[in-house]
Design a protein around this motif. Sequence first.
Motif, PDB file in Angstrom:
ATOM      1  N   GLU A  18       0.823  -1.211   0.000  1.00 23.77           N
ATOM      2  CA  GLU A  18       0.000   0.000   0.000  1.00 23.77           C
ATOM      3  C   GLU A  18       0.857   1.260   0.000  1.00 23.77           C
ATOM      4  N   ALA A  19       1.902   1.290   0.824  1.00 25.81           N
ATOM      5  CA  ALA A  19       2.778   2.462   0.896  1.00 25.81           C
ATOM      6  C   ALA A  19       3.486   2.702  -0.429  1.00 25.81           C
ATOM      7  N   LEU A  20       3.940   1.636  -1.074  1.00 26.03           N
ATOM      8  CA  LEU A  20       4.634   1.789  -2.354  1.00 26.03           C
ATOM      9  C   LEU A  20       3.666   2.165  -3.474  1.00 26.03           C
ATOM     10  N   SER A  21       2.447   1.678  -3.417  1.00 31.98           N
ATOM     11  CA  SER A  21       1.436   2.061  -4.411  1.00 31.98           C
ATOM     12  C   SER A  21       1.152   3.550  -4.346  1.00 31.98           C
ATOM     13  N   GLU A  22       1.112   4.103  -3.130  1.00 33.77           N
ATOM     14  CA  GLU A  22       0.893   5.541  -2.965  1.00 33.77           C
ATOM     15  C   GLU A  22       2.025   6.363  -3.576  1.00 33.77           C
ATOM     16  N   LEU A  23       3.230   5.781  -3.660  1.00 33.57           N
ATOM     17  CA  LEU A  23       4.374   6.470  -4.267  1.00 33.57           C
ATOM     18  C   LEU A  23       4.422   6.282  -5.780  1.00 33.57           C
ATOM     19  N   GLY A  24       3.503   5.500  -6.323  1.00 31.22           N
ATOM     20  CA  GLY A  24       3.467   5.284  -7.759  1.00 31.22           C
ATOM     21  C   GLY A  24       4.250   4.073  -8.241  1.00 31.22           C
ATOM     22  N   ILE A  25       4.684   3.230  -7.330  1.00 28.69           N
ATOM     23  CA  ILE A  25       5.382   2.005  -7.727  1.00 28.69           C
ATOM     24  C   ILE A  25       4.342   1.058  -8.322  1.00 28.69           C
ATOM     25  N   GLN A  26       4.563   0.649  -9.578  1.00 24.53           N
ATOM     26  CA  GLN A  26       3.551  -0.134 -10.284  1.00 24.53           C
ATOM     27  C   GLN A  26       3.772  -1.630 -10.210  1.00 24.53           C
ATOM     28  N   ILE A  61      11.002  -8.864  -1.056  1.00 29.54           N
ATOM     29  CA  ILE A  61      10.431  -7.947  -2.041  1.00 29.54           C
ATOM     30  C   ILE A  61      11.574  -7.459  -2.927  1.00 29.54           C
ATOM     31  N   GLU A  62      11.368  -7.500  -4.232  1.00 28.35           N
ATOM     32  CA  GLU A  62      12.360  -6.997  -5.179  1.00 28.35           C
ATOM     33  C   GLU A  62      11.702  -5.919  -6.036  1.00 28.35           C
ATOM     34  N   ILE A  63      12.367  -4.753  -6.115  1.00 31.45           N
ATOM     35  CA  ILE A  63      11.810  -3.613  -6.839  1.00 31.45           C
ATOM     36  C   ILE A  63      12.919  -2.931  -7.624  1.00 31.45           C
ATOM     37  N   ALA A  64      12.642  -2.607  -8.879  1.00 28.12           N
ATOM     38  CA  ALA A  64      13.544  -1.782  -9.692  1.00 28.12           C
ATOM     39  C   ALA A  64      12.915  -0.396  -9.792  1.00 28.12           C
ATOM     40  N   ILE A  65      13.701   0.643  -9.450  1.00 28.51           N
ATOM     41  CA  ILE A  65      13.160   2.004  -9.426  1.00 28.51           C
ATOM     42  C   ILE A  65      14.148   2.974 -10.065  1.00 28.51           C
ATOM     43  N   SER A  66      13.649   4.160 -10.395  1.00 31.08           N
ATOM     44  CA  SER A  66      14.525   5.223 -10.874  1.00 31.08           C
ATOM     45  C   SER A  66      15.245   5.851  -9.674  1.00 31.08           C
ATOM     46  N   ILE A 100      15.194  -3.707 -19.446  1.00 34.33           N
ATOM     47  CA  ILE A 100      14.582  -3.745 -20.775  1.00 34.33           C
ATOM     48  C   ILE A 100      13.210  -4.409 -20.659  1.00 34.33           C
ATOM     49  N   ARG A 101      12.202  -3.720 -21.169  1.00 34.50           N
ATOM     50  CA  ARG A 101      10.853  -4.297 -21.206  1.00 34.50           C
ATOM     51  C   ARG A 101      10.772  -5.189 -22.437  1.00 34.50           C
ATOM     52  N   VAL A 102      10.510  -6.455 -22.233  1.00 35.71           N
ATOM     53  CA  VAL A 102      10.547  -7.435 -23.316  1.00 35.71           C
ATOM     54  C   VAL A 102       9.501  -7.128 -24.383  1.00 35.71           C
ATOM     55  N   ARG A 103       8.297  -6.817 -23.980  1.00 36.30           N
ATOM     56  CA  ARG A 103       7.196  -6.613 -24.944  1.00 36.30           C
ATOM     57  C   ARG A 103       7.452  -5.475 -25.903  1.00 36.30           C
ATOM     58  N   THR A 104       7.959  -4.334 -25.411  1.00 33.87           N
ATOM     59  CA  THR A 104       8.107  -3.133 -26.242  1.00 33.87           C
ATOM     60  C   THR A 104       9.542  -2.817 -26.631  1.00 33.87           C
ATOM     61  N   GLY A 105      10.504  -3.401 -25.923  1.00 33.26           N
ATOM     62  CA  GLY A 105      11.892  -3.076 -26.200  1.00 33.26           C
ATOM     63  C   GLY A 105      12.363  -1.809 -25.508  1.00 33.26           C
ATOM     64  N   GLU A 106      11.500  -1.157 -24.715  1.00 34.10           N
ATOM     65  CA  GLU A 106      11.905   0.040 -23.987  1.00 34.10           C
ATOM     66  C   GLU A 106      13.029  -0.320 -23.032  1.00 34.10           C
ATOM     67  N   SER A 107      13.924   0.646 -22.798  1.00 36.07           N
ATOM     68  CA  SER A 107      15.022   0.379 -21.880  1.00 36.07           C
ATOM     69  C   SER A 107      15.220   1.545 -20.920  1.00 36.07           C
ATOM     70  N   GLY A 108      16.020   1.303 -19.882  1.00 35.82           N
ATOM     71  CA  GLY A 108      16.279   2.329 -18.880  1.00 35.82           C
ATOM     72  C   GLY A 108      15.059   2.620 -18.036  1.00 35.82           C
ATOM     73  N   ASP A 109      14.913   3.894 -17.624  1.00 35.60           N
ATOM     74  CA  ASP A 109      13.789   4.296 -16.779  1.00 35.60           C
ATOM     75  C   ASP A 109      12.436   4.044 -17.449  1.00 35.60           C
ATOM     76  N   GLU A 110      12.364   4.126 -18.791  1.00 34.02           N
ATOM     77  CA  GLU A 110      11.105   3.902 -19.490  1.00 34.02           C
ATOM     78  C   GLU A 110      10.614   2.463 -19.306  1.00 34.02           C
ATOM     79  N   ALA A 111      11.532   1.530 -19.106  1.00 34.00           N
ATOM     80  CA  ALA A 111      11.151   0.133 -18.930  1.00 34.00           C
ATOM     81  C   ALA A 111      10.576  -0.137 -17.546  1.00 34.00           C
ATOM     82  N   LEU A 112      10.837   0.746 -16.603  1.00 29.22           N
ATOM     83  CA  LEU A 112      10.357   0.534 -15.244  1.00 29.22           C
ATOM     84  C   LEU A 112       8.900   0.928 -15.160  1.00 29.22           C
TER      85      LEU A 112
END
Length: 112
Positions: A18-26, A61-66, A100-112
């Motif tokens: 809940e706390a991470l959702s409030e911060l926008g962690i998807q 819990i494992e999270i990748a963030i900017s 890297i987001r597999v579906r779109t090929g986005e990389s870096g912060d955009e992939a998160l």
Amino acid sequence: MKYIIAIIKPFKLEDVREALSELGIQGMTISEVKGYGRQKGHAELYRGAEYEVNFLPKVKIEIAISDELLEPVTHAIIQTTDTGKVGDGKVFIFELSQAIRVRTGESGDEAL
């Protein structure tokens, strides 16, 4: 980018989510793990017999963030999991060189 691993007590998982959702962690990855630290396990009774539990149930819990989310995310995890007792958990922070987001090929912060 940062990669955070938090080892916490299982009953605190929903509070952290809940706390991470409030911060926008998807998204996050959750694993049920067992381990011990300073508490070294404990003794339990089962059908009148006492036995040692050396590895206690925890949640990983494992999270990748900017980078800019590092401070609020770690603060939220620590604040929601702190009971003031031994075994509250640990937070580990690593540099993340690429995502890297597999579906779109986005990389870096955009992939998160």
